[in-house]
Design an enzyme around this catalytic site. Structure first.
Site, mmCIF file in Angstrom:
data_model
loop_
_atom_site.group_PDB
_atom_site.id
_atom_site.type_symbol
_atom_site.label_atom_id
_atom_site.label_comp_id
_atom_site.label_asym_id
_atom_site.label_seq_id
_atom_site.Cartn_x
_atom_site.Cartn_y
_atom_site.Cartn_z
ATOM 1 N N ASP A 94 46.743 34.458 53.399
ATOM 2 C CA ASP A 94 47.076 34.891 54.747
ATOM 3 C C ASP A 94 46.741 33.747 55.705
ATOM 4 O O ASP A 94 46.235 32.704 55.292
ATOM 5 C CB ASP A 94 46.337 36.179 55.110
ATOM 6 C CG ASP A 94 44.822 35.994 55.149
ATOM 7 O OD1 ASP A 94 44.339 34.859 54.944
ATOM 8 O OD2 ASP A 94 44.117 36.989 55.361
ATOM 9 N N ASP A 268 50.424 44.187 49.581
ATOM 10 C CA ASP A 268 49.037 43.891 49.198
ATOM 11 C C ASP A 268 48.100 44.816 49.945
ATOM 12 O O ASP A 268 48.438 45.348 51.008
ATOM 13 C CB ASP A 268 48.678 42.443 49.548
ATOM 14 C CG ASP A 268 48.360 42.299 51.032
ATOM 15 O OD1 ASP A 268 47.179 42.159 51.384
ATOM 16 O OD2 ASP A 268 49.298 42.353 51.858
ATOM 17 N N CYS A 306 47.032 56.532 31.814
ATOM 18 C CA CYS A 306 46.778 55.135 32.188
ATOM 19 C C CYS A 306 46.396 54.320 30.957
ATOM 20 O O CYS A 306 45.684 54.796 30.072
ATOM 21 C CB CYS A 306 45.661 55.070 33.232
ATOM 22 S SG CYS A 306 45.288 53.386 33.799
ATOM 23 N N CYS A 308 44.783 51.289 31.174
ATOM 24 C CA CYS A 308 43.822 50.250 31.540
ATOM 25 C C CYS A 308 42.608 50.261 30.617
ATOM 26 O O CYS A 308 42.366 51.221 29.871
ATOM 27 C CB CYS A 308 43.388 50.404 33.000
ATOM 28 S SG CYS A 308 42.134 51.680 33.294
ATOM 29 N N CYS A 311 40.310 53.365 31.107
ATOM 30 C CA CYS A 311 40.808 54.639 30.564
ATOM 31 C C CYS A 311 40.908 54.623 29.044
ATOM 32 O O CYS A 311 40.827 55.671 28.408
ATOM 33 C CB CYS A 311 42.153 54.976 31.190
ATOM 34 S SG CYS A 311 42.036 55.363 32.951
ATOM 35 N N HIS A 337 40.531 50.170 37.021
ATOM 36 C CA HIS A 337 41.480 51.283 36.945
ATOM 37 C C HIS A 337 42.356 51.371 38.198
ATOM 38 O O HIS A 337 43.583 51.475 38.106
ATOM 39 C CB HIS A 337 40.757 52.611 36.755
ATOM 40 C CG HIS A 337 41.681 53.773 36.964
ATOM 41 N ND1 HIS A 337 42.613 54.163 36.027
ATOM 42 C CD2 HIS A 337 41.865 54.581 38.051
ATOM 43 C CE1 HIS A 337 43.323 55.168 36.514
ATOM 44 N NE2 HIS A 337 42.886 55.442 37.730
#
Length: 376
Positions: A94, A268, A306, A308, A311, A337
């Site tokens: 940014d 974002d 999920c 991930c 999980c 997660h």
């Protein structure tokens, strides 16, 4: 030659939403996508290896904070932010413009730039469009943002107009200040508050400057959802169809899905790691507060849908235990997660677009994920 280019790969016949590929010096990334935020050259609690594992593409870094620590000279000597933090994928910085908004009590805006108070030691700092680009050149991200003013909501028409016109002048100055145009692209930022004519004018003038991509700023700063979507729609309609569009600071599920409907390619937000620190988790069935006693003996995965690391390997009972004990590992797992959840949401959105059923997908998600009006 622009170092960052964009290729549209499919347009959904049902909704008009699109998929694409963002080509950057550090690799290609599919869009629409969610970009994790690494304010201090790190996504909080996550390693670069974990970012790769959860499917992150572009990662953000914050110009203002890296200017304060470790400083642009350290980053230049390190060979740029990619080497400094050992992230091999594309990055975006940014401009420091959000601090014009967030540090409103300690800053002074002039035509030349903005005077800030250093949040670390109280020293006064001056950030101009040229200085912002100089710092971003030292950081070395693939995509840099024009220096702008993110105005508060609501704002008077006169304030919004004066700020928008100054932001356009800053955009031109910043574009001319880029010392690495073959390595780092600059995106212009549409401003103009909740005023259609100002947003239209801002977008049209930025397009005349011919940036390789465009961002939509000044949203998600306190306005209601209807107002935000209206501002995004006005801005997007005036931007080139064949260039990437980035909606800044948005990470709630309903906002991401609406952004995709409006042909936004990049979003974002710090949301996934921020709410993880407070025990709030986004799941396929809605928001989950892991602090609740009901999870103390719940030995099921956090989200069975999920994929991930969290999980696949841990239960709600264990996460509840870690949170209650204030163990950092729990925050790491929950951050993994939540970040994966939003990255995967965009993966699913891309699949739905390619299958020409994005409207159906959007309806299904919003029906099944019982979030509140905030979208998490």
């Amino acid at each position: 030659m622009n170092p960052v280019t964009f290729e549209i790969t499919h347009v959904c016949k049902q909704s008009g939403a699109r998929t694409g590929i963002l080509h950057t010096p550090h690799g290609d990334v599919e869009t629409p996508m969610f970009m994790p935020v690494g304010t201090q050259a790190t996504v909080k609690f996550l390693s670069p290896e974990e970012l790769y594992d959860l499917g992150a593409g572009v990662v953000l870094a914050n110009t203002y904070h890296l200017w304060l620590r470790p400083g642009e000279e350290v980053l230049r000597k390190a060979g740029g932010v990619h080497k400094f933090m050992n992230y091999k994928g594309p990055m975006l910085t940014d401009s420091g413009g959000f601090q014009v908004f967030s540090l409103a009590d300690t800053r002074k805006i002039s035509e030349e730039g903005v005077t800030f108070k250093n949040v670390l030691n109280g020293d006064m700092l001056f950030l101009s469009p040229e200085k912002s680009i100089q710092i971003q050149n030292a950081i070395g991200a693939d995509i840099m943002m024009s220096f702008d003013e993110c105005i508060p909501y609501p704002a008077t028409y006169e304030y919004a107009k004066d700020s928008m016109l100054r932001t356009l002048r800053w955009a031109e100055r910043g574009k001319n200040a880029n010392e690495r145009p073959d390595e780092q692209a600059i995106f212009g930022i549409v401003q103009g508050g909740d005023y259609e004519d100002l947003r239209n004018y801002s977008a049209e003038k930025l397009v005349e400057m011919d940036f390789p991509g465009y961002a939509i700023g000044g949203t998600s700063v306190g306005e209601d959802k209807e107002t935000m979507y209206r501002m995004v729609k006005w801005s997007a309609e005036k931007l080139p169809y064949d260039k990437p569009r980035y909606l800044m600071g948005v990470g709630a599920v309903n906002d991401l899905l609406e952004a995709v409907s409006l042909n936004i390619d990049m979003c974002d937000c710090v949301l996934p790691t921020r709410i993880a620190r407070h025990g709030t988790l986004m799941t396929s069935h809605g928001r989950l507060n892991i602090r609740k006693a009901m999870y103390k003996e719940d030995f099921t995965p956090l989200d069975p849908e999920c994929d991930c690391y969290c999980c696949r390997n841990y239960t709600k009972a264990y996460l509840n235990h870690l949170f209650r004990c204030d163990e950092g590992f729990g925050t790491r797992l929950m951050s993994i997660h939540n970040t994966r959840f939003l990255v995967r949401l965009m993966e699913d959105a891309r699949r739905a677009i390619k299958a020409d059923r994005y409207n159906d997908f959007k309806h299904e998600v919003l029906t099944n994920m019982k979030f509140d009006e905030r979208g998490f």
